[in-house]
Design an enzyme around this catalytic site. Structure first.
Site, PDB file in Angstrom:
ATOM      1  N   CYS A  91      31.897  35.179  50.346  1.00 26.15           N
ATOM      2  CA  CYS A  91      32.182  35.054  51.765  1.00 26.15           C
ATOM      3  C   CYS A  91      32.930  33.741  51.993  1.00 26.15           C
ATOM      4  O   CYS A  91      32.342  32.665  51.963  1.00 26.15           O
ATOM      5  CB  CYS A  91      30.894  35.088  52.577  1.00 26.15           C
ATOM      6  SG  CYS A  91      31.230  34.982  54.344  1.00 26.15           S
ATOM      7  N   LEU A  92      34.225  33.852  52.140  1.00 24.66           N
ATOM      8  CA  LEU A  92      35.055  32.655  52.307  1.00 24.66           C
ATOM      9  C   LEU A  92      36.185  33.021  53.274  1.00 24.66           C
ATOM     10  O   LEU A  92      36.852  34.054  53.082  1.00 24.66           O
ATOM     11  CB  LEU A  92      35.600  32.220  50.940  1.00 24.66           C
ATOM     12  CG  LEU A  92      36.453  30.949  50.894  1.00 24.66           C
ATOM     13  CD1 LEU A  92      35.629  29.742  51.349  1.00 24.66           C
ATOM     14  CD2 LEU A  92      36.979  30.698  49.500  1.00 24.66           C
TER      15      LEU A  92
END
Lengths: 140, 392
Positions: A91-92
């Site tokens: 999750c970036l």
């Protein structure tokens, strides 16, 4: 589009080979006949719990790259609040809606390495690791 | 079946539906096979002819002429007639009329046989070397391929002056030459063929070309001055006919000039490309100083004086500094387009292809569109950037 995509990826590869970022041990297409699947090897940053470790990433490049971000996953298991323990999903923001063609595969990998030392507890993919991080932060 | 007419025909099966044999055309035996559909024996509409590629090529498109036959013998006689006609026609194409050769010989006489470098027996390949006063010219002619019926002449003139320019004239002589005029391809800013009439021979072409070349000496001198002292971004490889140059000024700026062929030393058309902040002052200088244009100077010297700058030259800089790639596709040339959109942010100045920037901006939800303009953010610095809609 395929032709321009190949050209850009070859340039990115040459750029990495000419001037590789430290801690990014490898960044190369996985197979000789498919330029759309790459692998990368990250080294854990010093003075972090990840120091001394090596993590393999798999990079799947969409046909409309660099208009769309590459799909990057951890192949080696890692315990991190923003990385799914089982699937290796990351999750970036730059791999999602903050992507722009100014990013490269190399800079995206560097962003992932920075994520290791600077977790974002607000968007956890691994709740246990996230809870531990919050605990640790609160204790400090 | 009259075996006298076609002794070289043998049945392939007992029903008599398939035959193999040879057909004699002009003393040459061509192998062929034929298959007849027995259910429809009244005519040979469905007869299937097999043979060498040569035979198939000859017959291709002519099948309708064989469909009327009712017996195999008729069919074969018709086939033989047809093939003989076609072969004769091809031979005539190969051998051009007597006037064609006599004219060519006369012209070679006039140009001088001592200039002949090589020739073959069919006058298909001729190469000549012609010396003028202070000039050397090489006339080279070749018949490219029989099927194209082209005779191609190339003239290379190298001047004795220091620049040593080489010119090429390509002359195609049609098969009806000399009654039809030759087709002339030259690399000149104006077209030479307009002034050619049907009686123009090779000598006339050469002398006309020399006249034209003389007339453009100053123009080429000025353009070569540009090519040698600046970084030309466009055209990629300037030809003698190109009157346009786009040169790099540094700072992601470029200047495009269009030279007037009739008055090359006069004021030329100038257009500046780049981000507003860098182009603005240059445009002001251009407007202010344009009156000081000096016809005795070269175009480059004039423009350098007017813009109060020295153009980056191959002597002082390397081209990679200006050949800045598009920030999206990472290439310089994309379908012959160069990155012409630049980010107006001075610190960024990232160039993009119009097509690439449009492709990116249109997929972003925050991009606004007004008529055919897109307003969005630079993928690099996030500053405002605009681009035109690219029609596909």
């Amino acid at each position: 589009m395929t032709d321009t995509l190949t050209r850009r990826l070859i340039k990115e590869l040459m750029e990495f080979r000419k001037d590789p970022a430290p801690d990014l041990k490898d960044l190369t297409p996985e197979k000789e006949d498919d330029i759309l699947v790459w692998k990368a090897i990250l080294e854990g940053e010093r003075d972090t719990p990840y120091e001394g470790g090596q993590w393999k990433l798999r990079i799947n490049i969409p046909r409309n790259y660099p208009m769309a971000p590459p799909n990057i996953k951890f192949m080696t298991k890692i315990c991190h609040p923003n990385i799914h323990f089982k699937s290796g999903e990351i999750c970036l923001d730059v791999l999602k809606n903050a992507w722009s063609p100014a990013w490269t595969l190399q800079s995206a990998c560097i962003a992932i390495r920075l994520l290791l030392s600077n977790p974002e507890p607000s968007s956890p993919l691994n709740c246990d690791a996230d809870a531990e991080t919050r605990w640790a932060t609160n204790l400090l | 079946m009259n075996s006298q007419t076609f002794p070289l025909l043998i049945p392939e099966d007992t029903e008599g539906s398939s035959y193999l044999g040879f057909i004699t055309i002009k003393g040459q035996e061509i192998p062929f096979g034929i298959h007849i559909d027995q259910r429809n024996a009244r005519n040979l509409k469905n007869a299937h002819l097999r043979g060498s590629p040569e035979l198939c090529r000859l017959v291709a498109g002519q099948e309708h002429r064989l469909e009327q036959c009712s017996t195999l013998e008729e069919f074969l006689i018709d086939l033989k007639d047809l093939l003989e006609q076609l072969v004769t026609k091809e031979e005539n194409e190969l051998m051009r009329s007597g006037t064609y050769y006599s004219t060519l010989l006369e012209e070679l006489d006039a140009i001088g046989w001592d200039k002949l470098q090589s020739i073959d027996h069919a006058l298909k390949n001729i190469s000549l070397r012609i010396k003028y006063i202070g000039q050397h010219a090489l006339l080279f002619a070749c018949r490219e391929a029989i099927t194209y019926n082209h005779t191609v002449f190339n003239v290379l003139i190298s001047h004795s002056d220091s620049s040593g320019r080489q010119h090429t004239i390509k002359v195609i002589l049609p098969s009806s030459y000399p009654s039809d005029p030759p087709i002339v391809h030259v690399d000149l800013p104006t077209s030479i063929s307009i002034s050619l009439h049907s009686k123009s021979g090779l000598r006339k072409i050469i002398s006309l070309f020399q006249e034209e070349v003389k007339q453009f000496q100053d123009l080429w001198l000025l353009l070569e001055d540009f090519d040698n002292h600046t970084w030309v971004l466009e055209p990629d490889k300037p030809k003698r006919s190109d009157l346009m140059r786009r040169i790099a000024l540094g700072n992601h700026c470029s200047l495009q000039i269009d030279v007037d062929v009739k008055n090359p030393r006069g004021i030329c058309e100038c257009r500046l490309f780049g981000s507003e902040k860098t182009v603005g002052p240059l445009q002001d200088r251009l407007n202010k100083n344009l009156m000081r244009w000096d016809q005795s100077l070269t175009i480059r010297q004039n423009l350098e004086a007017i813009l109060e700058m020295n153009f980056p030259s191959p002597l002082t800089t390397s081209k990679s500094e200006f050949n800045v790639e598009c920030g999206i596709c990472y290439s310089y040339r994309l379908n012959d387009e160069i990155p012409s959109q630049t980010c107006n942010n001075e610190k960024c100045g990232q160039p993009f292809h119009r097509a690439c920037l449009y492709e990116w901006l249109r997929a972003i939800p925050t991009t606004r569109q007004s008529f055919n303009m897109l307003f969005g953010n630079c993928p690099y610095c996030d500053d405002n950037i605009t681009t035109m809609v690219v029609e596909k």
